[in-house]
Write a protein that holds these residues in place. Sequence first.
Motif, PDB file in Angstrom:
ATOM      1  N   GLY A   1      37.851  36.422  41.825  1.00  0.00           N
ATOM      2  CA  GLY A   1      36.941  35.497  42.477  1.00  0.00           C
ATOM      3  C   GLY A   1      36.333  36.111  43.724  1.00  0.00           C
ATOM      4  N   VAL A   2      35.290  35.471  44.192  1.00  0.00           N
ATOM      5  CA  VAL A   2      34.685  35.892  45.449  1.00  0.00           C
ATOM      6  C   VAL A   2      35.724  35.725  46.556  1.00  0.00           C
ATOM      7  N   ALA A   3      35.791  36.693  47.436  1.00  0.00           N
ATOM      8  CA  ALA A   3      36.861  36.683  48.422  1.00  0.00           C
ATOM      9  C   ALA A   3      36.414  37.322  49.723  1.00  0.00           C
ATOM     10  N   VAL A   4      37.260  37.158  50.708  1.00  0.00           N
ATOM     11  CA  VAL A   4      37.097  37.854  51.981  1.00  0.00           C
ATOM     12  C   VAL A   4      38.213  38.882  52.054  1.00  0.00           C
ATOM     13  N   CYS A   5      37.836  40.129  52.211  1.00  0.00           N
ATOM     14  CA  CYS A   5      38.831  41.205  52.169  1.00  0.00           C
ATOM     15  C   CYS A   5      39.516  41.361  53.519  1.00  0.00           C
ATOM     16  N   GLU A   6      40.359  40.399  53.801  1.00  0.00           N
ATOM     17  CA  GLU A   6      41.187  40.477  54.998  1.00  0.00           C
ATOM     18  C   GLU A   6      42.646  40.521  54.546  1.00  0.00           C
ATOM     19  N   SER A   7      43.550  40.499  55.503  1.00  0.00           N
ATOM     20  CA  SER A   7      44.971  40.480  55.183  1.00  0.00           C
ATOM     21  C   SER A   7      45.573  39.239  55.812  1.00  0.00           C
ATOM     22  N   PRO A   8      45.966  38.240  55.016  1.00  0.00           N
ATOM     23  CA  PRO A   8      45.926  38.217  53.546  1.00  0.00           C
ATOM     24  C   PRO A   8      44.501  38.029  53.013  1.00  0.00           C
ATOM     25  N   ILE A   9      44.328  38.328  51.746  1.00  0.00           N
ATOM     26  CA  ILE A   9      43.040  38.195  51.091  1.00  0.00           C
ATOM     27  C   ILE A   9      42.727  36.721  50.942  1.00  0.00           C
ATOM     28  N   VAL A  10      41.523  36.331  51.277  1.00  0.00           N
ATOM     29  CA  VAL A  10      41.158  34.926  51.311  1.00  0.00           C
ATOM     30  C   VAL A  10      40.195  34.609  50.165  1.00  0.00           C
ATOM     31  N   PRO A  11      40.562  33.693  49.275  1.00  0.00           N
ATOM     32  CA  PRO A  11      39.646  33.324  48.206  1.00  0.00           C
ATOM     33  C   PRO A  11      38.544  32.400  48.701  1.00  0.00           C
ATOM     34  N   ILE A  12      37.361  32.575  48.160  1.00  0.00           N
ATOM     35  CA  ILE A  12      36.248  31.676  48.446  1.00  0.00           C
ATOM     36  C   ILE A  12      36.074  30.800  47.216  1.00  0.00           C
ATOM     37  N   MET A  13      36.400  29.539  47.353  1.00  0.00           N
ATOM     38  CA  MET A  13      36.439  28.661  46.192  1.00  0.00           C
ATOM     39  C   MET A  13      35.053  28.092  45.894  1.00  0.00           C
ATOM     40  N   ILE A  14      34.227  28.874  45.231  1.00  0.00           N
ATOM     41  CA  ILE A  14      32.908  28.424  44.796  1.00  0.00           C
ATOM     42  C   ILE A  14      33.082  27.645  43.494  1.00  0.00           C
ATOM     43  N   PRO A  15      32.721  26.362  43.484  1.00  0.00           N
ATOM     44  CA  PRO A  15      32.923  25.555  42.266  1.00  0.00           C
ATOM     45  C   PRO A  15      32.262  26.186  41.044  1.00  0.00           C
ATOM     46  N   GLY A  16      33.028  26.287  39.971  1.00  0.00           N
ATOM     47  CA  GLY A  16      32.493  26.786  38.716  1.00  0.00           C
ATOM     48  C   GLY A  16      32.496  28.294  38.584  1.00  0.00           C
TER      49      GLY A  16
END
Length: 122
Positions: free
Chosen positions: A95-110
Amino acid sequence: QVQLVESGGGLVQPGGSLRLSCVASRSVVNSIGWFRQTPGKEREGVSCISSRGGITRYLDSVKGRFTISRDNAKNTVYLQMNSLKLEDTAVYYCGVAVCESPIVPIMIPGSWGQGTQVTVSS
């Protein structure tokens, strides 16, 4: 919105390898992450790669064993998993994410796929 489809999972013995693929429905300029989830546990970020591949992040427990890469011409992100362990068993999602620590998911619907099952078992 972009849709992502995972594939490449399967059953493998400890020490084995798998390569997961994440194919996007169109070009993606965002960072993409791989996440995994087991029943009763929260989804955890396994690896992440920036839009041009210059930045990568890994969960500590997979460092040195997993390698993330992307082919933007094919709208595809890969996760090469080597030296697999029993504890790597999970459903893997991209999924689309932010590459930080920890890795953060970007919850784009669908946008998130159904995941691909990875089972490490002897």
